[in-house]
Scaffold this motif. Structure first.
Motif, PDB file in Angstrom:
ATOM      1  N   ALA A  46      34.948  26.256  13.797  1.00 33.62           N
ATOM      2  CA  ALA A  46      35.831  27.299  13.272  1.00 33.62           C
ATOM      3  C   ALA A  46      35.072  28.450  12.629  1.00 33.62           C
ATOM      4  O   ALA A  46      35.693  29.386  12.111  1.00 33.62           O
ATOM      5  N   GLY A  47      33.748  28.377  12.609  1.00 35.45           N
ATOM      6  CA  GLY A  47      32.959  29.433  11.990  1.00 35.45           C
ATOM      7  C   GLY A  47      32.908  29.339  10.477  1.00 35.45           C
ATOM      8  O   GLY A  47      32.553  30.319   9.803  1.00 35.45           O
ATOM      9  N   ILE A  48      33.228  28.166   9.934  1.00 38.33           N
ATOM     10  CA  ILE A  48      33.156  27.940   8.488  1.00 38.33           C
ATOM     11  C   ILE A  48      31.749  27.471   8.147  1.00 38.33           C
ATOM     12  O   ILE A  48      31.260  26.505   8.739  1.00 38.33           O
ATOM     13  N   PRO A  49      31.067  28.122   7.221  1.00 36.43           N
ATOM     14  CA  PRO A  49      29.701  27.701   6.890  1.00 36.43           C
ATOM     15  C   PRO A  49      29.663  26.306   6.286  1.00 36.43           C
ATOM     16  O   PRO A  49      30.558  25.904   5.541  1.00 36.43           O
ATOM     17  N   VAL A  50      28.619  25.577   6.639  1.00 34.08           N
ATOM     18  CA  VAL A  50      28.434  24.204   6.194  1.00 34.08           C
ATOM     19  C   VAL A  50      27.200  24.146   5.291  1.00 34.08           C
ATOM     20  O   VAL A  50      26.101  24.544   5.688  1.00 34.08           O
ATOM     21  N   LEU A  51      27.399  23.646   4.086  1.00 34.07           N
ATOM     22  CA  LEU A  51      26.316  23.486   3.121  1.00 34.07           C
ATOM     23  C   LEU A  51      26.050  21.998   2.937  1.00 34.07           C
ATOM     24  O   LEU A  51      26.961  21.230   2.607  1.00 34.07           O
ATOM     25  N   VAL A  52      24.819  21.577   3.157  1.00 31.14           N
ATOM     26  CA  VAL A  52      24.434  20.181   2.977  1.00 31.14           C
ATOM     27  C   VAL A  52      23.596  20.057   1.708  1.00 31.14           C
ATOM     28  O   VAL A  52      22.631  20.804   1.516  1.00 31.14           O
ATOM     29  N   VAL A  53      23.975  19.108   0.854  1.00 34.16           N
ATOM     30  CA  VAL A  53      23.338  18.919  -0.450  1.00 34.16           C
ATOM     31  C   VAL A  53      22.601  17.581  -0.450  1.00 34.16           C
ATOM     32  O   VAL A  53      23.095  16.582   0.085  1.00 34.16           O
ATOM     33  N   GLN A  54      21.431  17.571  -1.083  1.00 35.53           N
ATOM     34  CA  GLN A  54      20.609  16.366  -1.146  1.00 35.53           C
ATOM     35  C   GLN A  54      20.105  16.182  -2.573  1.00 35.53           C
ATOM     36  O   GLN A  54      19.463  17.079  -3.131  1.00 35.53           O
ATOM     37  N   HIS A  55      20.392  15.025  -3.148  1.00 33.78           N
ATOM     38  CA  HIS A  55      19.984  14.762  -4.532  1.00 33.78           C
ATOM     39  C   HIS A  55      18.565  14.197  -4.566  1.00 33.78           C
ATOM     40  O   HIS A  55      18.202  13.352  -3.746  1.00 33.78           O
ATOM     41  N   SER A  56      17.773  14.662  -5.523  1.00 40.76           N
ATOM     42  CA  SER A  56      16.381  14.209  -5.649  1.00 40.76           C
ATOM     43  C   SER A  56      16.076  13.818  -7.086  1.00 40.76           C
ATOM     44  O   SER A  56      16.505  14.491  -8.030  1.00 40.76           O
ATOM     45  N   THR A  57      15.318  12.718  -7.225  1.00 40.48           N
ATOM     46  CA  THR A  57      14.790  12.317  -8.522  1.00 40.48           C
ATOM     47  C   THR A  57      13.285  12.091  -8.372  1.00 40.48           C
ATOM     48  O   THR A  57      12.775  11.990  -7.258  1.00 40.48           O
ATOM     49  N   ARG A  80      23.284  17.161  12.415  1.00 40.36           N
ATOM     50  CA  ARG A  80      24.350  18.140  12.646  1.00 40.36           C
ATOM     51  C   ARG A  80      23.975  19.527  12.127  1.00 40.36           C
ATOM     52  O   ARG A  80      23.114  19.690  11.271  1.00 40.36           O
ATOM     53  N   HIS A  81      24.712  20.519  12.649  1.00 43.98           N
ATOM     54  CA  HIS A  81      24.485  21.907  12.235  1.00 43.98           C
ATOM     55  C   HIS A  81      24.764  22.073  10.744  1.00 43.98           C
ATOM     56  O   HIS A  81      25.735  21.529  10.207  1.00 43.98           O
ATOM     57  N   ARG A  82      23.925  22.831  10.093  1.00 45.55           N
ATOM     58  CA  ARG A  82      24.185  23.251   8.724  1.00 45.55           C
ATOM     59  C   ARG A  82      23.707  24.683   8.565  1.00 45.55           C
ATOM     60  O   ARG A  82      22.748  25.114   9.194  1.00 45.55           O
ATOM     61  N   ASP A  83      24.397  25.405   7.704  1.00 45.39           N
ATOM     62  CA  ASP A  83      24.042  26.799   7.447  1.00 45.39           C
ATOM     63  C   ASP A  83      23.130  26.955   6.241  1.00 45.39           C
ATOM     64  O   ASP A  83      22.440  27.970   6.118  1.00 45.39           O
ATOM     65  N   HIS A  84      23.150  25.974   5.370  1.00 49.23           N
ATOM     66  CA  HIS A  84      22.327  26.055   4.162  1.00 49.23           C
ATOM     67  C   HIS A  84      22.088  24.650   3.643  1.00 49.23           C
ATOM     68  O   HIS A  84      22.916  23.747   3.835  1.00 49.23           O
ATOM     69  N   HIS A  85      20.951  24.462   2.994  1.00 51.02           N
ATOM     70  CA  HIS A  85      20.600  23.166   2.411  1.00 51.02           C
ATOM     71  C   HIS A  85      20.207  23.390   0.959  1.00 51.02           C
ATOM     72  O   HIS A  85      19.457  24.308   0.639  1.00 51.02           O
ATOM     73  N   ILE A  86      20.733  22.536   0.090  1.00 55.37           N
ATOM     74  CA  ILE A  86      20.401  22.601  -1.331  1.00 55.37           C
ATOM     75  C   ILE A  86      19.863  21.250  -1.777  1.00 55.37           C
ATOM     76  O   ILE A  86      20.460  20.208  -1.500  1.00 55.37           O
ATOM     77  N   GLU A  87      18.748  21.282  -2.472  1.00 50.43           N
ATOM     78  CA  GLU A  87      18.222  20.096  -3.123  1.00 50.43           C
ATOM     79  C   GLU A  87      18.527  20.222  -4.610  1.00 50.43           C
ATOM     80  O   GLU A  87      18.215  21.243  -5.231  1.00 50.43           O
ATOM     81  N   LYS A  88      19.166  19.216  -5.173  1.00 51.64           N
ATOM     82  CA  LYS A  88      19.589  19.302  -6.572  1.00 51.64           C
ATOM     83  C   LYS A  88      19.087  18.109  -7.367  1.00 51.64           C
ATOM     84  O   LYS A  88      18.748  17.063  -6.802  1.00 51.64           O
ATOM     85  N   GLY A  89      19.096  18.273  -8.691  1.00 53.63           N
ATOM     86  CA  GLY A  89      18.687  17.197  -9.572  1.00 53.63           C
ATOM     87  C   GLY A  89      19.716  16.872 -10.635  1.00 53.63           C
ATOM     88  O   GLY A  89      19.463  16.064 -11.524  1.00 53.63           O
TER      89      GLY A  89
END
Length: 218
Positions: A46-57, A80-89
């Motif tokens: 549908a053209g909706i951006p996909v953000l994938v988040v990954q938790h890190s310690t 799978r397709h993703r438009d952005h990736h975030i690594e968070k803590g």
């Protein structure tokens, strides 16, 4: 309702929740993982951006230690397709990341949340989104919880997930099923949310009805 400018946020779908020290119990991952994948595919189509988040310690910590097998994204998400990736803590995706800037740059006004855990990173992100003025949606069968027991008491994964979704839908996010979310995406329509007074009134009416039924049965 105006057409939402959505982004799909896939929170921490990492192997820790499947083969690690935090196995998601409810809904079972055999149900939620395919639904997360379907939501990702539908959003991309549908053209909706996909953000994938990954938790890190840090290395040596008991869960999500960066670089370990269980820190990795689940293969169904990673491929799978993703438009952005975030690594968070931190629990909220907003905290010490570029999430808010990314939403603004992409003119997003509504975040649709999937992933784990209902009571931690999902809840924290939804609460902060509300306070920042974003609309939110949560896919109840594409998120999941673990049970807890501590000095305050105990709760099953089902209780945690069910109660929090009731709370979300009363104020913080439109709670929906994956099939219904995909239909709303395809129709370019918003998903309605309830409110606190109406939710409370229904609960009191249910309690009165239960009390009346118990009296008649006595």
């Amino acid at each position: 309702m105006a057409t939402p400018r959505r982004a799909l946020v896939v929170i921490d779908v990492q192997k820790e929740y499947f083969i690690g020290n935090l196995p998601v119990e409810y809904p079972p991952v055999e149900q939620t993982l395919p639904n997360i994948a379907r939501a990702m595919d539908a959003a991309h189509a549908a053209g909706i951006p996909v953000l994938v988040v990954q938790h890190s310690t840090p290395p040596g910590t008991p869960v999500f230690a960066k670089g370990t097998t269980t820190w990795a994204l689940h293969d169904e998400i990673g491929r799978r397709h993703r438009d952005h990736h975030i690594e968070k803590g931190w629990p909220s995706v907003f905290t010490q990341t570029d999430f808010a800037d990314w939403l603004k740059a992409n003119e997003i006004d509504t975040i649709a949340v999937t992933g784990y855990m209902t009571q931690n990173c999902v809840a924290s992100t939804l609460f902060e989104a509300f306070h920042r003025g974003y609309a939110a949606e949560v896919l109840k069968d594409a998120t999941g919880a673990v049970p807890y027991a501590n000095a305050a008491g105990s709760a099953t994964a089902e209780e945690v997930h069910r109660v929090l979704n009731v709370i979300f839908h009363s104020r913080f996010a439109s709670v929906t099923a994956t099939d219904d979310w995909i239909a709303a995406v395809q129709a370019e329509r918003a998903i309605p949310m309830d409110n606190i007074p109406a939710s409370n009134l229904r609960a009191r009416q249910l309690a009165r009805s239960a009390g009346t039924a118990a009296t008649k049965a006595a």
